[in-house]
Design an enzyme around this catalytic site. Structure first.
Site, PDB file in Angstrom:
ATOM      1  N   HIS A  90       0.820  -1.217   0.000  1.00 58.55           N
ATOM      2  CA  HIS A  90       0.000   0.000   0.000  1.00 58.55           C
ATOM      3  C   HIS A  90       0.851   1.263   0.000  1.00 58.55           C
ATOM      4  O   HIS A  90       0.349   2.361   0.240  1.00 58.55           O
ATOM      5  CB  HIS A  90      -0.952   0.018   1.205  1.00 58.55           C
ATOM      6  N   ALA A 105       0.313  -9.830  18.406  1.00 54.89           N
ATOM      7  CA  ALA A 105       1.667 -10.193  17.973  1.00 54.89           C
ATOM      8  C   ALA A 105       2.722  -9.748  18.977  1.00 54.89           C
ATOM      9  O   ALA A 105       3.702 -10.455  19.218  1.00 54.89           O
ATOM     10  CB  ALA A 105       1.952  -9.582  16.604  1.00 54.89           C
TER      11      ALA A 105
END
Length: 248
Positions: free
Chosen positions: A122, A237
């Site tokens: 992106h 995470a």
């Protein structure tokens, strides 16, 4: 976790796919949108998909830049977290480990992931470039303190970041690199903090499963992909990546 660590330890070629959830522990929101910053309508009464789009940047650059600036300030106000550094460490351990990220915050680079094995699908927030003369401008943070939209110091044209806004195409070179690497194949794919079902996200997972490779996901909540993974770790995470890498 030990199963995932063992699979990654024995894998030669690894792809780590990251989304907005990875940067949640850096203080960034995870709502859907460019850079994961918005959901629904803006304060201007427009859907964010319209306000933060390529056509809007051309038609009303001041309005579009209002939201680019919010995204920029959020990203510049944070920093990589322990999971970003753990991924960079994995890339040092495994010289054929790649990162495919949807994030535009630049935290992978800041944490030490090698740019030659980083696919920012992106784009990224800086350096800005002029839409008229293509001159680059590295002063994103300075421009965010000035009237918007930022203007080129050489020709007066309107600057923009090299991010993919709504209704814009993905960067050609990033896609080429991704599919070149997919053609070679991966022994393992680790998906972290993404719920997106775009082809470029789920295709590497499917290809790796079909070829007999290992797939794992780290996410606080199950996604559409979780049931198809060899291992699903339901957590953030930042809470697990450092320990996972320590076993490799």
């Amino acid at each position: 976790m030990l199963q995932a660590a063992s699979a990654l330890r024995h894998a030669k070629r690894i792809l780590v796919i990251t989304g907005a959830g990875l940067s949640a522990d850096s203080g960034l929101p995870t709502y859907r949108g460019v850079g994961g910053l918005y959901n629904g309508e803006t304060e201007d009464g427009l859907p964010i998909e319209m306000a933060l789009s390529g056509p809007m940047l051309r038609r009303d650059p001041e309005l579009c830049w209002k939201y680019i600036a919010e995204l920029g300030k959020a990203c510049l106000g944070g920093e990589p977290n322990v999971a970003h550094y753990a991924i960079a460490q994995l890339q040092r351990i495994k010289p054929e480990c790649w990162v495919l990220t949807q994030n535009v915050d630049g935290y992978h680079r800041a944490a030490g992931s090698p740019p030659e094995r980083l696919i920012e699908i992106h784009g990224q927030l800086s350096p800005l470039f002029c839409q008229s003369c293509a001159a680059q401008d590295p002063q994103l943070s300075e421009h965010l303190q000035r009237p918007l939209p930022p203007l080129c110091r050489l020709c007066g044209g309107i600057l923009r970041p090299p991010v993919v806004l709504f209704q814009e195409m993905l960067p050609e070179r990033a896609l080429e690199t991704l599919y070149e690497q997919l053609a070679t194949g991966y022994d393992a794919v680790l998906s972290i903090g993404t719920t997106a079902s775009f082809p470029y996200i789920h295709e590497p997972v499917i290809r790796t499963r079909v070829s007999g490779g290992f797939t794992a996901e780290i996410n606080p909540q199950p996604t559409d992909h979780s049931a198809q993974m060899d291992v699903f770790l339901q957590c953030r995470a930042a809470h697990v990546m450092a320990e996972l890498i320590s076993h490799i």
